[in-house]
Scaffold this motif. Sequence first.
Motif, PDB file in Angstrom:
ATOM      1  N   ASP A  26      78.021  79.599  24.291  1.00  0.00           N
ATOM      2  CA  ASP A  26      78.318  80.152  25.621  1.00  0.00           C
ATOM      3  C   ASP A  26      78.774  81.612  25.568  1.00  0.00           C
ATOM      4  O   ASP A  26      79.043  82.213  26.598  1.00  0.00           O
ATOM      5  CB  ASP A  26      79.294  79.261  26.400  1.00  0.00           C
ATOM      6  CG  ASP A  26      80.620  79.105  25.690  1.00  0.00           C
ATOM      7  OD1 ASP A  26      80.785  79.713  24.615  1.00  0.00           O
ATOM      8  OD2 ASP A  26      81.479  78.371  26.212  1.00  0.00           O
ATOM      9  N   HIS A  43      78.723  87.155  28.810  1.00  0.00           N
ATOM     10  CA  HIS A  43      79.111  86.030  29.648  1.00  0.00           C
ATOM     11  C   HIS A  43      77.888  85.595  30.487  1.00  0.00           C
ATOM     12  O   HIS A  43      77.914  85.595  31.711  1.00  0.00           O
ATOM     13  CB  HIS A  43      80.298  86.409  30.554  1.00  0.00           C
ATOM     14  CG  HIS A  43      80.981  85.190  31.104  1.00  0.00           C
ATOM     15  ND1 HIS A  43      82.232  85.229  31.650  1.00  0.00           N
ATOM     16  CD2 HIS A  43      80.585  83.906  31.184  1.00  0.00           C
ATOM     17  CE1 HIS A  43      82.575  84.023  32.051  1.00  0.00           C
ATOM     18  NE2 HIS A  43      81.586  83.199  31.781  1.00  0.00           N
ATOM     19  N   ASP A  59      76.431  83.262  31.983  1.00  0.00           N
ATOM     20  CA  ASP A  59      76.694  81.894  32.448  1.00  0.00           C
ATOM     21  C   ASP A  59      75.441  81.176  32.949  1.00  0.00           C
ATOM     22  O   ASP A  59      75.318  79.974  32.811  1.00  0.00           O
ATOM     23  CB  ASP A  59      77.784  81.888  33.525  1.00  0.00           C
ATOM     24  CG  ASP A  59      77.414  82.722  34.739  1.00  0.00           C
ATOM     25  OD1 ASP A  59      76.553  83.614  34.602  1.00  0.00           O
ATOM     26  OD2 ASP A  59      77.985  82.471  35.822  1.00  0.00           O
ATOM     27  N   CYS A  78      73.778  80.028  29.695  1.00  0.00           N
ATOM     28  CA  CYS A  78      74.569  79.565  28.549  1.00  0.00           C
ATOM     29  C   CYS A  78      75.863  78.846  28.886  1.00  0.00           C
ATOM     30  O   CYS A  78      76.642  78.528  27.986  1.00  0.00           O
ATOM     31  CB  CYS A  78      74.883  80.726  27.627  1.00  0.00           C
ATOM     32  SG  CYS A  78      73.421  81.437  26.907  1.00  0.00           S
ATOM     33  N   GLU A  79      76.117  78.610  30.160  1.00  0.00           N
ATOM     34  CA  GLU A  79      77.361  77.932  30.536  1.00  0.00           C
ATOM     35  C   GLU A  79      77.481  76.601  29.799  1.00  0.00           C
ATOM     36  O   GLU A  79      76.552  75.796  29.809  1.00  0.00           O
ATOM     37  CB  GLU A  79      77.371  77.693  32.052  1.00  0.00           C
ATOM     38  CG  GLU A  79      78.697  77.184  32.590  1.00  0.00           C
ATOM     39  CD  GLU A  79      79.688  78.322  32.811  1.00  0.00           C
ATOM     40  OE1 GLU A  79      79.506  79.087  33.766  1.00  0.00           O
ATOM     41  OE2 GLU A  79      80.626  78.444  31.991  1.00  0.00           O
ATOM     42  N   GLN A 133      77.275  75.858  26.803  1.00  0.00           N
ATOM     43  CA  GLN A 133      76.398  75.639  25.646  1.00  0.00           C
ATOM     44  C   GLN A 133      77.215  75.705  24.357  1.00  0.00           C
ATOM     45  O   GLN A 133      78.128  76.518  24.222  1.00  0.00           O
ATOM     46  CB  GLN A 133      75.298  76.717  25.617  1.00  0.00           C
ATOM     47  CG  GLN A 133      74.438  76.721  26.868  1.00  0.00           C
ATOM     48  CD  GLN A 133      73.256  75.799  26.754  1.00  0.00           C
ATOM     49  OE1 GLN A 133      72.377  76.011  25.945  1.00  0.00           O
ATOM     50  NE2 GLN A 133      73.250  74.764  27.566  1.00  0.00           N
ATOM     51  N   HIS A 189      70.513  72.918  22.099  1.00  0.00           N
ATOM     52  CA  HIS A 189      70.866  74.094  22.901  1.00  0.00           C
ATOM     53  C   HIS A 189      70.281  75.358  22.291  1.00  0.00           C
ATOM     54  O   HIS A 189      69.755  76.219  22.984  1.00  0.00           O
ATOM     55  CB  HIS A 189      72.397  74.254  22.984  1.00  0.00           C
ATOM     56  CG  HIS A 189      73.055  73.191  23.808  1.00  0.00           C
ATOM     57  ND1 HIS A 189      74.413  73.052  23.889  1.00  0.00           N
ATOM     58  CD2 HIS A 189      72.535  72.212  24.586  1.00  0.00           C
ATOM     59  CE1 HIS A 189      74.706  72.030  24.687  1.00  0.00           C
ATOM     60  NE2 HIS A 189      73.581  71.509  25.102  1.00  0.00           N
TER      61      HIS A 189
END
Length: 492
Positions: free
Chosen positions: A40, A153, A155, A158-159, A161, A168
């Motif tokens: 993430d 960031h 998100d 990749c939130e 992850q 992933h």
Amino acid sequence: MIESLRAYGYSLNSAIADLLDNSITAHAKNIWIHMYWEGDSSWLTIIDDGTGMDEKKLINAMRPGSQNPLDERTEDDLGRFGLGLKTASFSQCRSLTVASHINGGKTNFRRWDLDYVGKHNEWRLLKTARSGSERFFSKLDELEHGSIVLLEHMDRICEGQNKADESHRRKFMDRISSLQLHLSMVFHRFMEGRNGLNIYINGIDEEHKIKPWDPFISNHIATQKQPGERKKFHDGVVEVEGYILPHKDKFAPTEHEKAAGPNGWNDQQGFYVYRNKRLLVAGSWLGLGGRRHGWTKEEHYKLARIKIDIPNRMDSTWQIDVKKSTAVPPSLADKWLEEYAEKVRKEARSVFSHRGQYGNRRQVNEMSRLWLSSMRGGSQIYKIDRDNDLVKGLLNRADKLKPEIEALFRLLEETVPVQKIWLDMAEHSERSNEPMGGLTEKQIMDLADTTIKSLSGTGRRPSVTTIDFVCNMEAFINHSDVIRAKYLGVES
Ligand SMILES: Nc1ncnc2c1ncn2[C@@H]1O[C@H](COP(=O)(O)OP(=O)(O)O)[C@@H](O)[C@H]1O
Ligand SMILES: [Mg+2]
């Protein structure tokens, strides 16, 4: 407001392409993209050796709406709304840092951090990179001028992850491959040629350089380029140029797959709209044609691809959107584009249905066919040609069986499995069959012998006319040499 700027509907691919537009407009010769997997905390940088920005310009660049969309732009400017840098970045991440310097100038940093803005409820543009992120900017020191855009960031992709999760990680890698394909298509005209733009992804060597993908496969010997046309409108000149791509038979298998493009053969048919050489729309019939919804993408038109070039002066009439992924032809251009497309579609259909032999195959009207197609009460029907010599002769000799044979013909005609054939061909065009495809030489000759016998009568020597007739039948036309040699004793 700043949170709303995230919702323009960009994909990762369209967002990065929009950021690259800025580098190209800044005359970059090289662009290096790094997209790095850290769960993430994954991040993405775009580095370019374009002209760069001084501090004042950088501050302005970070402003949503940095330029009036109605301003006239230079001919090679790929921007329009003064939004892309912000909207494209925020569509993917919550922290956007831009560092830049012009020739001989010092490097300036500016950062929008959505969490900071949200927490303090003020439009504060930060002047430093996030702590720990300084390392991303060292490359700028090597460049005389240029810019770095850093997305952190991320998100949206990749939130939550997990860096250690293999599935992933693989998903992230797939996104990189998809981005690569997208950029190779969108910017192919900038990358082509010896002095073209270099775009590198996750590396700086030749192997990391993205290769341009030309949707028109214009280097292929069997691609048929159609004469182009241009038309002047009050706000600019539009140019079109159609291409009929080669039939599958003319490609090696890997070549054929590559020529399909990122979304596959069927989806990539239609118009390709370029604005200042930058691809906006990759294969669409643009709502043209047809009576209500416009032409849909059909298997048999998949070899048609038409290039349209428009200048950025026409942005407003072509309704270019912020994401730069749509363009709508003005109604004044509809008729002209439809007429042009009709010609290209017709050619493409004929190459598709002649299985690549278009050009050196006999004309349809020289060929004798067993099937007729016609209309009955608004429906398409297929009938066995009762005037064909073979059919006529058989019915004449049928005597008492004639009504039964006639009834069988009628039943066959009424139940031609059109739907099934259509579906099968749409799903598996590669399975479409030439007459006699897959039969042995002996099977074909047996069938030819019986046909000839049926035409000339058992025990009688077939006349030259009969042999000619059989050789011109659709079924035998590709085997006529062998049939002539057997019955007439002449080679070819
Ligand atoms: N990589 C870059 N190099 C130089 N200038 C840039 C770069 N990215 C953005 N800019 C500047 O920021 C401005 C705003 O960019 P953007 O928000 O994408 O809007 P637009 O491209 O429509 O002008 C650009 O007009 C340009 O002056
Ligand atoms: Mg832009």
